[in-house]
Design a protein around this motif. Sequence first.
Motif, PDB file in Angstrom:
ATOM      1  N   ARG A 292     -68.994  29.280  54.440  1.00  0.00           N
ATOM      2  CA  ARG A 292     -67.970  29.176  54.060  1.00  0.00           C
ATOM      3  C   ARG A 292     -66.813  29.168  54.378  1.00  0.00           C
ATOM      4  NH1 ARG A 292     -65.073  33.501  51.927  1.00  0.00           N
ATOM      5  NH2 ARG A 292     -66.599  35.126  53.746  1.00  0.00           N
ATOM      6  N   LEU A 293     -66.516  29.936  55.461  1.00  0.00           N
ATOM      7  CA  LEU A 293     -65.362  29.790  56.311  1.00  0.00           C
ATOM      8  C   LEU A 293     -64.438  28.338  56.627  1.00  0.00           C
ATOM      9  CD1 LEU A 293     -64.971  32.872  58.153  1.00  0.00           C
ATOM     10  CD2 LEU A 293     -63.774  32.957  56.236  1.00  0.00           C
ATOM     11  N   LEU A 294     -66.029  27.378  56.957  1.00  0.00           N
ATOM     12  CA  LEU A 294     -65.246  26.239  57.666  1.00  0.00           C
ATOM     13  C   LEU A 294     -64.851  25.386  56.492  1.00  0.00           C
ATOM     14  CD1 LEU A 294     -68.650  26.114  60.126  1.00  0.00           C
ATOM     15  CD2 LEU A 294     -65.837  26.384  60.460  1.00  0.00           C
ATOM     16  N   ARG A 295     -65.444  25.771  55.663  1.00  0.00           N
ATOM     17  CA  ARG A 295     -65.141  24.941  53.872  1.00  0.00           C
ATOM     18  C   ARG A 295     -63.672  25.674  53.514  1.00  0.00           C
ATOM     19  NH1 ARG A 295     -70.013  25.715  52.344  1.00  0.00           N
ATOM     20  NH2 ARG A 295     -68.863  26.908  50.215  1.00  0.00           N
ATOM     21  N   GLU A 296     -63.804  26.473  53.574  1.00  0.00           N
ATOM     22  CA  GLU A 296     -62.591  27.127  52.958  1.00  0.00           C
ATOM     23  C   GLU A 296     -60.961  27.525  53.697  1.00  0.00           C
ATOM     24  OE1 GLU A 296     -63.525  29.711  50.331  1.00  0.00           O
ATOM     25  OE2 GLU A 296     -65.381  29.559  49.637  1.00  0.00           O
ATOM     26  N   LYS A 297     -61.453  27.607  54.928  1.00  0.00           N
ATOM     27  CA  LYS A 297     -60.667  28.090  55.370  1.00  0.00           C
ATOM     28  C   LYS A 297     -60.140  26.934  56.374  1.00  0.00           C
ATOM     29  CE  LYS A 297     -58.880  31.683  59.001  1.00  0.00           C
ATOM     30  NZ  LYS A 297     -58.575  33.087  59.274  1.00  0.00           N
ATOM     31  N   TYR A 298     -60.908  26.430  56.854  1.00  0.00           N
ATOM     32  CA  TYR A 298     -60.014  25.046  57.788  1.00  0.00           C
ATOM     33  C   TYR A 298     -60.666  23.846  58.051  1.00  0.00           C
ATOM     34  CZ  TYR A 298     -60.739  29.365  61.236  1.00  0.00           C
ATOM     35  OH  TYR A 298     -60.341  30.512  61.713  1.00  0.00           O
ATOM     36  N   TYR A 299     -61.196  23.540  56.024  1.00  0.00           N
ATOM     37  CA  TYR A 299     -61.351  22.781  55.088  1.00  0.00           C
ATOM     38  C   TYR A 299     -62.018  21.025  55.761  1.00  0.00           C
ATOM     39  CZ  TYR A 299     -59.727  18.645  52.462  1.00  0.00           C
ATOM     40  OH  TYR A 299     -59.570  17.769  51.411  1.00  0.00           O
ATOM     41  N   PHE A 300     -63.091  21.924  56.193  1.00  0.00           N
ATOM     42  CA  PHE A 300     -64.612  21.311  57.229  1.00  0.00           C
ATOM     43  C   PHE A 300     -65.493  20.387  55.657  1.00  0.00           C
ATOM     44  CE2 PHE A 300     -62.909  23.498  60.766  1.00  0.00           C
ATOM     45  CZ  PHE A 300     -61.918  22.136  61.835  1.00  0.00           C
ATOM     46  N   ASP A 301     -65.813  19.618  56.039  1.00  0.00           N
ATOM     47  CA  ASP A 301     -67.410  19.728  55.409  1.00  0.00           C
ATOM     48  C   ASP A 301     -68.491  19.593  56.001  1.00  0.00           C
ATOM     49  OD1 ASP A 301     -68.531  18.153  53.652  1.00  0.00           O
ATOM     50  OD2 ASP A 301     -68.967  16.279  53.728  1.00  0.00           O
ATOM     51  N   VAL A 302     -69.110  20.487  55.262  1.00  0.00           N
ATOM     52  CA  VAL A 302     -70.541  21.530  55.705  1.00  0.00           C
ATOM     53  C   VAL A 302     -71.192  21.797  55.563  1.00  0.00           C
ATOM     54  CG1 VAL A 302     -70.841  24.314  57.121  1.00  0.00           C
ATOM     55  CG2 VAL A 302     -68.903  22.835  56.626  1.00  0.00           C
ATOM     56  N   SER A 482     -56.784  15.015  66.180  1.00  0.00           N
ATOM     57  CA  SER A 482     -56.666  17.292  65.958  1.00  0.00           C
ATOM     58  C   SER A 482     -55.543  16.750  64.671  1.00  0.00           C
ATOM     59  CB  SER A 482     -55.968  18.267  66.747  1.00  0.00           C
ATOM     60  OG  SER A 482     -55.402  17.999  67.293  1.00  0.00           O
ATOM     61  N   PRO A 483     -54.330  15.944  64.719  1.00  0.00           N
ATOM     62  CA  PRO A 483     -53.369  15.993  63.825  1.00  0.00           C
ATOM     63  C   PRO A 483     -53.743  15.687  62.794  1.00  0.00           C
ATOM     64  CG  PRO A 483     -52.458  15.401  66.328  1.00  0.00           C
ATOM     65  CD  PRO A 483     -53.964  15.221  66.349  1.00  0.00           C
ATOM     66  N   GLN A 484     -54.054  14.681  62.441  1.00  0.00           N
ATOM     67  CA  GLN A 484     -54.523  14.148  61.509  1.00  0.00           C
ATOM     68  C   GLN A 484     -55.398  15.620  60.234  1.00  0.00           C
ATOM     69  OE1 GLN A 484     -56.580  10.456  60.749  1.00  0.00           O
ATOM     70  NE2 GLN A 484     -56.438  10.293  63.210  1.00  0.00           N
ATOM     71  N   TYR A 485     -56.546  15.952  60.810  1.00  0.00           N
ATOM     72  CA  TYR A 485     -57.403  17.129  60.298  1.00  0.00           C
ATOM     73  C   TYR A 485     -56.181  17.969  59.925  1.00  0.00           C
ATOM     74  CZ  TYR A 485     -61.616  14.393  61.741  1.00  0.00           C
ATOM     75  OH  TYR A 485     -61.515  13.447  62.180  1.00  0.00           O
ATOM     76  N   ALA A 486     -54.832  18.544  61.253  1.00  0.00           N
ATOM     77  CA  ALA A 486     -54.545  19.709  60.361  1.00  0.00           C
ATOM     78  C   ALA A 486     -53.118  19.311  59.617  1.00  0.00           C
ATOM     79  CB  ALA A 486     -53.309  19.386  61.843  1.00  0.00           C
ATOM     80  N   ARG A 487     -53.229  18.039  59.394  1.00  0.00           N
ATOM     81  CA  ARG A 487     -52.162  17.371  57.775  1.00  0.00           C
ATOM     82  C   ARG A 487     -53.505  17.292  56.852  1.00  0.00           C
ATOM     83  NH1 ARG A 487     -50.975  11.557  59.700  1.00  0.00           N
ATOM     84  NH2 ARG A 487     -50.059  11.990  57.617  1.00  0.00           N
ATOM     85  N   ALA A 488     -54.615  17.507  56.814  1.00  0.00           N
ATOM     86  CA  ALA A 488     -55.139  17.699  56.005  1.00  0.00           C
ATOM     87  C   ALA A 488     -55.785  19.077  55.501  1.00  0.00           C
ATOM     88  CB  ALA A 488     -56.834  16.717  56.211  1.00  0.00           C
TER      89      ALA A 488
END
Length: 493
Positions: A292-302, A482-488
């Motif tokens: 849940r944290l990886l999805r909602e806080k860090y915006y990853f596909d889990v 990493s900058p791309q994922y930070a932007r996303a």
Amino acid sequence: MLRRFLYIVLFVCVAIGCYYGMSRASATPITQIKDIRYFASKDYVRVVIDLVSLTKFKKGELKDSKKIYFDIEHASVLNFMKRQVDVDNSIVKRIRVGQFDKETVRVVVDLDNYEDYKIFTLINPDRLVVDIYGVREAAPAEKDSIDKPADAPAATAGAANEPPVTSVTKEAAITKEPIKEPEVVKEPEVVKEAAKPAKELAKAPEPEKTHEKITEKIPETDRTTEKTHEVVKPPIETGRHKTKSARQSEPMITRKTIVIDPGHGGHDPGALSKNGLKEKDVVLDISQQLARLLREKYYFDVHMTRSDDQFISLDERTAIANGKRADLFVSIHANANNSPTIKGIETYFLNFSNSDEAMRVAARENAISMKQMKEVQSDLGLILASLARESKRDESLHLAHYIQKSLISKVGKKHRGVTDHGVKQALFYVLVGASMPAALVEISYITNPTEERLLSTDEYKELLAGAIAYGINKYISSLPDSPQYARASAHKK
């Protein structure tokens, strides 16, 4: 005189009979094929050949007819075993098994569109594992739901409800394919240059931005495919200096895909505390919060290998990650020791180990003895050498360091006296065959009274989940893309 002659004749006959009896006994197969299973996704298939006991085998490839085969020596097929399974996806058409000659079983895999394959053996149960990789296409993808139970690769194309584990189901004769000097696979020699010494790896400095991984740019999501990246368009400036062509050329941003693996499950409870706390329940709670944290806080596909109390084999867990084209694989476990005074946190990556303690932990998680643990390291030498060549071992080391540092830092702020066992290396079956950086986290000792009490509280489990999520995000932030994922992530917020 005649009596002596008769005794001599009788002795010769007995000797000849014993000789032929021993010859026949030596020719009798010493193992049997019990079953053939497979785990399939769009561009990856894992085939598992279950054996009564391991023996020598030969492997061969017929590129013109798109076949690979394995001749298992001193083996026979059980009478009740079926001889064919139809996989029929984009890589594997079918798997056939038959008695090639009196002492040899041949397994033939009919392929369609494949790029490479790897083979290794595992014990308890004894099995031959074949990972087959398809040609990857830079195609858009559909985001799968994390809430699917087991979240396993599809078993067959066009049969969504079929179980991922499939036994051979149809009778079919095996033709004797011509053998083109197949390679004899015995116990592979350990490639010494492939693995750094344990001390050197364990003391490796924490990585900054040293990776060379490139994130593929994928067009808009096509909801008909299985790839698990999701595409996000960054915000477009509307000022007068932003031309139409510039807006159209704005790059697409993909999200990292992470597979979280809660250890054990179902009939396998894992380690047990003195008061009955089960490892399988603790790690599932932590893994669900981590996802849940990886999805909602860090915006990853889990994705998770299991989302409830069910048993998932060690063979299937990495197959799920490979099938999802995951960028990271993290397995969550609780440690145990015969001494209740032992406590602390440690993180592992896959590699050779001469440490008795590391091998003890791996042997427990692999459900094998210490003796078997030492023997199996040499059998997997080629796989570990391959990890080194592909830089997966070093990336896994970096991932493990970020997770371990985050755990010790965040847990130590709230609970004094946390023991840092550091980053270690060992041969965990659950990490074998992973085609991405992978780590196994031993969150605490369930057999230590203090840590058992903490693991029973929601607060401590939330703390562990948050620390692991932070460490994973720090690792991904160290990558060149990493900058791309930070932007996303910023765009989502």
